[in-house]
Design a protein around this motif. Structure first.
Motif, PDB file in Angstrom:
ATOM      1  N   SER A   1      -8.922   2.713   4.044  1.00  9.31           N
ATOM      2  CA  SER A   1      -9.831   3.640   3.358  1.00  9.31           C
ATOM      3  C   SER A   1     -10.034   3.272   1.891  1.00  9.31           C
ATOM      4  N   SER A   2      -9.431   2.161   1.447  1.00 18.09           N
ATOM      5  CA  SER A   2      -9.564   1.747   0.047  1.00 18.09           C
ATOM      6  C   SER A   2     -10.890   1.051  -0.201  1.00 18.09           C
ATOM      7  N   ASP A   3     -11.305   1.037  -1.484  1.00 14.12           N
ATOM      8  CA  ASP A   3     -12.523   0.314  -1.833  1.00 14.12           C
ATOM      9  C   ASP A   3     -12.247  -1.192  -1.815  1.00 14.12           C
TER      10      ASP A   3
ATOM     11  N   ARG B   1      -0.229  -3.638 -10.546  1.00 15.11           N
ATOM     12  CA  ARG B   1      -0.693  -2.708 -11.589  1.00 15.11           C
ATOM     13  C   ARG B   1      -2.098  -2.188 -11.274  1.00 15.11           C
ATOM     14  N   LEU B   2      -2.956  -3.094 -10.810  1.00 13.17           N
ATOM     15  CA  LEU B   2      -4.343  -2.705 -10.548  1.00 13.17           C
ATOM     16  C   LEU B   2      -4.467  -1.660  -9.440  1.00 13.17           C
ATOM     17  N   ILE B   3      -3.512  -1.640  -8.504  1.00 12.04           N
ATOM     18  CA  ILE B   3      -3.576  -0.646  -7.419  1.00 12.04           C
ATOM     19  C   ILE B   3      -2.698   0.563  -7.701  1.00 12.04           C
ATOM     20  N   GLY B   4      -2.132   0.637  -8.923  1.00  8.18           N
ATOM     21  CA  GLY B   4      -1.424   1.842  -9.323  1.00  8.18           C
ATOM     22  C   GLY B   4       0.081   1.780  -9.263  1.00  8.18           C
ATOM     23  N   ILE B   5       0.665   0.613  -9.007  1.00 12.27           N
ATOM     24  CA  ILE B   5       2.134   0.491  -8.994  1.00 12.27           C
ATOM     25  C   ILE B   5       2.592   0.263 -10.423  1.00 12.27           C
ATOM     26  N   SER B   6       3.432   1.152 -10.938  1.00 11.59           N
ATOM     27  CA  SER B   6       3.835   1.044 -12.340  1.00 11.59           C
ATOM     28  C   SER B   6       5.189   0.392 -12.519  1.00 11.59           C
ATOM     29  N   GLY B   7       6.085   0.535 -11.549  1.00  9.98           N
ATOM     30  CA  GLY B   7       7.432  -0.013 -11.685  1.00  9.98           C
ATOM     31  C   GLY B   7       7.593  -1.341 -10.961  1.00  9.98           C
ATOM     32  N   GLU B   8       8.842  -1.783 -10.823  1.00  9.58           N
ATOM     33  CA  GLU B   8       9.142  -3.034 -10.134  1.00  9.58           C
ATOM     34  C   GLU B   8       9.046  -2.840  -8.613  1.00  9.58           C
ATOM     35  N   PHE B   9       8.440  -3.784  -7.934  1.00 15.22           N
ATOM     36  CA  PHE B   9       8.214  -3.629  -6.491  1.00 15.22           C
ATOM     37  C   PHE B   9       8.280  -4.927  -5.709  1.00 15.22           C
ATOM     38  N   THR B  10       8.367  -6.061  -6.388  1.00 14.78           N
ATOM     39  CA  THR B  10       8.218  -7.339  -5.689  1.00 14.78           C
ATOM     40  C   THR B  10       9.313  -7.579  -4.659  1.00 14.78           C
TER      41      THR B  10
ATOM     42  N   ALA C   1       0.834  -1.213   0.000  1.00 13.97           N
ATOM     43  CA  ALA C   1       0.000   0.000   0.000  1.00 13.97           C
ATOM     44  C   ALA C   1       0.866   1.258   0.000  1.00 13.97           C
ATOM     45  N   GLN C   2       1.952   1.231   0.782  1.00 12.87           N
ATOM     46  CA  GLN C   2       2.851   2.396   0.833  1.00 12.87           C
ATOM     47  C   GLN C   2       3.499   2.631  -0.522  1.00 12.87           C
ATOM     48  N   ILE C   3       3.918   1.544  -1.199  1.00 12.16           N
ATOM     49  CA  ILE C   3       4.518   1.691  -2.526  1.00 12.16           C
ATOM     50  C   ILE C   3       3.510   2.302  -3.503  1.00 12.16           C
ATOM     51  N   ALA C   4       2.248   1.895  -3.363  1.00 10.57           N
ATOM     52  CA  ALA C   4       1.193   2.401  -4.252  1.00 10.57           C
ATOM     53  C   ALA C   4       0.694   3.785  -3.843  1.00 10.57           C
ATOM     54  N   GLY C   5       1.079   4.221  -2.640  1.00 11.98           N
ATOM     55  CA  GLY C   5       0.626   5.521  -2.153  1.00 11.98           C
ATOM     56  C   GLY C   5      -0.835   5.540  -1.753  1.00 11.98           C
ATOM     57  N   ILE C   6      -1.308   4.414  -1.179  1.00 13.66           N
ATOM     58  CA  ILE C   6      -2.710   4.338  -0.770  1.00 13.66           C
ATOM     59  C   ILE C   6      -2.792   3.835   0.666  1.00 13.66           C
ATOM     60  N   ASP C   7      -3.987   3.926   1.244  1.00 12.48           N
ATOM     61  CA  ASP C   7      -4.231   3.426   2.597  1.00 12.48           C
ATOM     62  C   ASP C   7      -5.190   2.249   2.504  1.00 12.48           C
TER      63      ASP C   7
ATOM     64  N   LYS D   1     -12.363  -3.523  -4.081  1.00  9.11           N
ATOM     65  CA  LYS D   1     -11.565  -4.035  -5.185  1.00  9.11           C
ATOM     66  C   LYS D   1     -10.068  -3.864  -4.901  1.00  9.11           C
ATOM     67  N   THR D   2      -9.703  -2.713  -4.379  1.00  3.01           N
ATOM     68  CA  THR D   2      -8.298  -2.448  -4.049  1.00  3.01           C
ATOM     69  C   THR D   2      -7.842  -3.338  -2.905  1.00  3.01           C
ATOM     70  N   LYS D   3      -8.713  -3.522  -1.926  1.00  3.27           N
ATOM     71  CA  LYS D   3      -8.358  -4.396  -0.795  1.00  3.27           C
ATOM     72  C   LYS D   3      -8.091  -5.821  -1.267  1.00  3.27           C
ATOM     73  N   VAL D   4      -8.902  -6.294  -2.209  1.00  2.00           N
ATOM     74  CA  VAL D   4      -8.693  -7.647  -2.730  1.00  2.00           C
ATOM     75  C   VAL D   4      -7.305  -7.755  -3.353  1.00  2.00           C
ATOM     76  N   SER D   5      -6.924  -6.752  -4.155  1.00  2.00           N
ATOM     77  CA  SER D   5      -5.604  -6.789  -4.785  1.00  2.00           C
ATOM     78  C   SER D   5      -4.496  -6.779  -3.741  1.00  2.00           C
ATOM     79  N   LEU D   6      -4.649  -5.978  -2.710  1.00  2.00           N
ATOM     80  CA  LEU D   6      -3.639  -5.925  -1.649  1.00  2.00           C
ATOM     81  C   LEU D   6      -3.549  -7.263  -0.909  1.00  2.00           C
ATOM     82  N   LYS D   7      -4.685  -7.891  -0.689  1.00  2.00           N
ATOM     83  CA  LYS D   7      -4.683  -9.198  -0.013  1.00  2.00           C
ATOM     84  C   LYS D   7      -4.007 -10.259  -0.883  1.00  2.00           C
ATOM     85  N   VAL D   8      -4.281 -10.224  -2.181  1.00  2.81           N
ATOM     86  CA  VAL D   8      -3.641 -11.177  -3.093  1.00  2.81           C
ATOM     87  C   VAL D   8      -2.124 -11.009  -3.037  1.00  2.81           C
ATOM     88  N   ILE D   9      -1.667  -9.755  -3.057  1.00  2.00           N
ATOM     89  CA  ILE D   9      -0.231  -9.492  -2.974  1.00  2.00           C
ATOM     90  C   ILE D   9       0.321 -10.030  -1.655  1.00  2.00           C
ATOM     91  N   GLY D  10      -0.372  -9.733  -0.544  1.00  2.00           N
ATOM     92  CA  GLY D  10       0.083 -10.192   0.760  1.00  2.00           C
ATOM     93  C   GLY D  10       0.202 -11.704   0.833  1.00  2.00           C
TER      94      GLY D  10
END
Length: 880
Positions: A266-268, A316-325, A257-263, A270-279
């Motif tokens: 407070s996310s919707d 990508r879906l949460i707005g991260i454009s570069g490498e972050f893994t 979330a910090q890399i994407a610049g979101i919280d 859909k965004t939470k699902v993407s963050l959970k998948v990443i986690g």
């Protein structure tokens, strides 16, 4: 230990569980690797899997009781990850095990004690389930533990009969559920209601073994296998709404979330699902790479690659454009290293693998984005409003684009995506995958399991002896043990000793003969099952009996070929390291009698010059006649000397080292030449990519070179005779023929169109007037789809205001339908794309296109007349 813990971290829960059972004489054992020894599964999918040989009686445990925290991977319901409260690909299973020691009564008592007295759960918050036929377990819960009958639920086989897979140990089980809302009472308890109940502890009473036919046989000893989900316990004890918000996973989510610049909070959704998948997925890939799994397009490697790509997609879906893994992986490593030190020890390898896979996939995504831009422009030019399901699936399947990302970009361009069409394409792929699925036949292994107590492990003599006298220990026919077998029968034979090399390390098994008094068996393949060498063959004459003494003789010519190719493979790896990149490592190999195949990790294709240099270097080493030095050494000493190990391969404490001094030194159990000069010559046939970052070289060596040259010579002679030219003139002749063929094909296409137009012109007189419109609906025989389209467009031009629908059967099992509508017909609400797609369904197909011109296909030609009749009826109804 606290009797009512207020908050426990994931690490504390794990340690409390292990300590509880250690105090009750259970040996704490480390987690096994995610790469299992069990051949029936790709990955370690359950806490009991490492103990399966013990439960089956194949191996004796030095401990009667054990306890573990086992890391596991499951991807069978990967689409639920992030969408439910507790679906994961990676999870930890806390378990206590009894190997023929205590059984139901003690397991249930300790399960209740640790739940209520150690972790502090109130009995009012607990519900238990039992297998519907297990009256014994029901009685223990009711009479000895004191659980009210209303809170003991009998469930069926799907819920409360545990199996490790299609085959293996199994038995009834009893589960303990946490009830978040006991105030709702005991009436109509529904354990499927995951808003109220969560199953956190499963007690398996292992009593049976299930074979490949589904038959249950009692195990020699009754065993206990339990599993307490660490993530679920953390959710309950840390009082968070789902497993993802526990301290086991949430720090990874926060990093993303910090890399994407979101919280996160407070996310919707859909965004939470993407963050959970990443986690979730980042935990999986970190532990998989730590256990020496590398990304590829097959097996475990494919699972790893898929998970990494899903991480990148959701980034990508949460707005991260570069490498972050690597950044989120660092958080996962920090969370896991106290319990699993190897993740920190393998940190460099983990991050290198992630960087490589993410970089490659981002390039793939970039190509996909460019293709999507082209698709969007084409859709807009056609004045359509929807991206076809076929296009969306191509983006998903070929370029890794999730449907959600395609939909999001489409929406920005005021377009929609045909979800039904996408689902149809996905279903086709699922059906193709099912058709291609290979299952592991465990019949032989299962039969050997039953014989294991009565026969001894096979002694391998093949490094020094081409023949040996041996005793027949077991004979199997189609997996069934036999005492004697007559000539003409396909058999699997186990001897007490053998010179035959069994397929291993990429080298195929030896061929040869087993002979005795009037007996001859042709051995065509060799496999190793557990500690037994299995000779697959056919009895040519005589009757073979268990207990017979026979002579086992390998085919020396086949062995020489395999030895030459195997040593050549070692020399090939050494040459690649020397000439291309010292960091090259083996990713797989095949050593057969006629050729060798070597897969290696390399991010680029080799140049033609490099391939030639590698080939020359191997041949130079062959000519220099380097003698082999074979030693058995402690693993640590072998690695210290610089011996090359196969990435991801399991090795014992002692290893066999094949050393050609100053050239190559590898850990290897295969058979080799005693001197490189025995190879003779080495030839590279091809070099190509087989997966992202993985290249493949195919080559021949030794006696196989002559077979290769003879085959090439035969092909060249045959082509020269056919084309009536000299061998050196073949390239020019083939180029000339290709040019002639292209010219002929163009002429043929032109003739096809002219024929279709000629056939269609005769249809003008059949045009019907419907209101202000004219319609033509007809079938043209043997017209290809492109010519049919041209004919429909021409007819529409001639009739003016109206609609043309033409159908044809261009070849067996295929239907083509085209619809051409004028603008006035479009204004009546009819669109050619939707119209022809619906009509084609009658023929078992589908399709679409522009409002004025569209094409569809089908698979059932017998339904074409019905489809055209329906088209005519609908046109008359809509236009009349």
């Amino acid at each position: 230990m606290s009797s009512n813990p207020q908050y426990l971290s994931g690490n504390e829960i794990r340690n409390i569980f292990l300590d509880f059972f250690a105090q009750r004489k259970h040996q704490i054992l480390p987690s096994a690797s995610l790469v299992p020894e069990d051949p029936t599964v790709l990955l370690t999918i359950a806490g009991m899997l490492p103990f399966k040989p013990i439960f089956l009686g194949q191996r004796t445990s030095e401990f009667k009781r054990a306890t573990t925290s086992q890391k596991c991977i499951r991807t069978n319901d990967i689409e639920n990850v992030g969408r439910t409260k507790r679906h994961h690909t990676f999870f930890e299973m806390l378990g206590n095990f009894s190997f023929g020691d205590y059984f139901k009564e003690q397991a249930i008592a300790w399960g209740w004690e640790i739940s209520t007295q150690v972790f502090g759960f109130s009995p009012q918050n607990l519900v238990v389930s039992v297998f519907k036929e297990d009256d014994e377990a029901f009685g223990i819960w009711r009479d000895q533990i004191g659980v009210p009958i209303a809170r003991i639920k009998r469930l069926g086989e799907d819920d409360n009969f545990w199996v490790s897979g299609p085959t293996g140990p199994c038995g009834p089980c009893s589960e303990i559920y946490y009830d978040f809302h006991p105030e709702r009472g005991d009436e109509n308890i529904d354990l499927e209601d995951d808003s109220r109940f969560i199953e956190f502890y499963n007690l398996v009473f292992m009593q049976y073994n299930r074979d490949a036919s589904g038959n249950l046989t009692p195990l020699q000893n009754k065993n206990i296998d339990t599993g307490m989900g660490l993530e679920r316990m953390a959710q309950i004890l840390q009082k968070v709404p789902n497993n993802y918000e526990t301290d086991l996973i949430f720090p990874i989510i926060q990093t993303a979330a910090q890399i994407a610049g979101i919280d996160y909070h407070s996310s919707d959704e859909k965004t939470k699902v993407s963050l959970k998948v990443i986690g979730d997925h980042v935990r999986s890939v970190v532990h998989m790479i730590a256990d020496e799994i590398r990304a590829s397009n097959v097996g475990r490697g494919y699972v790893l690659r898929r998970l990494i790509r899903r991480v990148v997609r959701h980034g990508r879906l949460i707005g991260i454009s570069g490498e972050f893994t690597t950044q989120v992986a660092e958080t996962a490593i920090a969370l896991s290293e106290s319990a699993y030190p190897n993740v920190r020890q393998r940190e460099a390898a983990i991050k290198a693998e992630l960087e490589r896979e993410e970089s490659n996939f981002l390039r793939t995504l970039d190509r996909g984005e460019k293709l999507l831009e082209e698709i969007i422009q084409e859709v807009k030019q056609q004045r359509n409003t929807q991206i076809s399901g076929e296009s969306a699936f191509t983006l998903y399947d070929t370029y890794g684009f999730p449907l959600e990302l395609t939909q999001e970009i489409a929406e920005e361009n005021h377009l929609t995506v045909d979800e039904a069409g996408f689902d149809a394409e996905m279903q086709k792929q699922v059906e193709r995958a099912k058709a291609a699925h290979e299952t592991i036949d465990l019949t032989v292994q299962g039969s050997l399991d039953k014989l294991a107590e009565n026969i001894q492990a096979t002694e391998f003599l093949g490094y020094t002896q081409p023949a040996a006298t041996a005793k027949v220990e077991a004979i199997l026919v189609e997996g069934v043990s036999q005492e004697e077998v007559e000539a003409g029968t396909e058999v699997q034979i186990v001897l007490d000793k053998t010179p035959f090399y069994a397929e291993s390390g990429g080298q195929i098994g030896d061929r040869g003969y087993i002979s005795g008094d009037g007996i001859l068996v042709r051995v065509e393949d060799m496999k190793k099952e557990s500690d037994f060498f299995v000779h697959f063959g056919r009895i040519e004459r005589g009757t073979l009996r268990v207990g017979d003494y026979v002579t086992a003789q390998i085919d020396p010519a086949c062995r020489r070929r395999a030895q030459a190719n195997h040593t050549a493979t070692h020399l090939l790896q050494a040459a690649l390291k020397k000439i291309v990149d010292d960091g090259i490592s083996q990713a797989g190999s095949l050593v057969s009698f006629d050729r060798l195949r070597f897969d290696f990790n390399c991010p680029r294709a080799l140049t033609a010059e490099e391939v030639q240099q590698v080939e020359e270097q191997v041949n130079n080493w062959i000519a220099e006649a380097h003698a082999a030095k074979v030693e058995v050494l402690p693993l640590a000493e072998a690695k210290a000397r610089g011996a090359v190990a196969m990435f991801g391969e399991k090795y014992g404490e002692e290893v066999r080292v094949i050393d050609f001094p100053s050239v190559s030194m590898e850990l290897c159990g295969g058979t080799h030449v005693s001197n490189t000069a025995e190879i003779g010559v080495f030839k590279i046939i091809s070099e190509a990519g087989v997966a992202s970052g993985v290249r493949r070289i195919e080559a021949v060596s030794g006696p196989a070179i002559l077979d290769y040259l003879n085959l090439r010579d035969k092909v060249v002679k045959d082509l020269s005779d056919r084309f009536k030219v000299k061998p050196e003139e073949l390239p020019d002749r083939i180029t000339s023929l290709q040019s002639e063929l292209r010219t002929s094909q163009k002429e043929l296409e032109t003739l096809k169109v002219q024929l279709a137009i000629a056939k269609s012109d005769s249809l003008l007189q059949t045009a019907e007037t419907v209101g202000d419109y004219k319609i033509i609906v007809a079938q043209l025989e043997d017209v290809d789809p492109e010519s049919l389209k041209t004919a429909a467009e021409r007819l529409l031009q001639k009739i003016g205001n109206g609609a043309v629908v033409l159908g044809s059967v261009p070849e067996a099992g295929k239907v083509s339908i085209v619809a051409a509508f004028s603008q006035e017909v479009n204004k009546k609400g009819l669109q050619a794309g939707k119209f022809v797609g619906a009509i084609a369904k009658i023929c078992g197909g589908g399709g679409g296109g522009r409002p004025n011109l569209a094409q569809a296909g089908g698979r059932d030609p017998s339904k074409l007349p019905e489809a055209l009749e329906q088209a005519e009826s609908e046109l008359k109804s809509a236009l009349g």
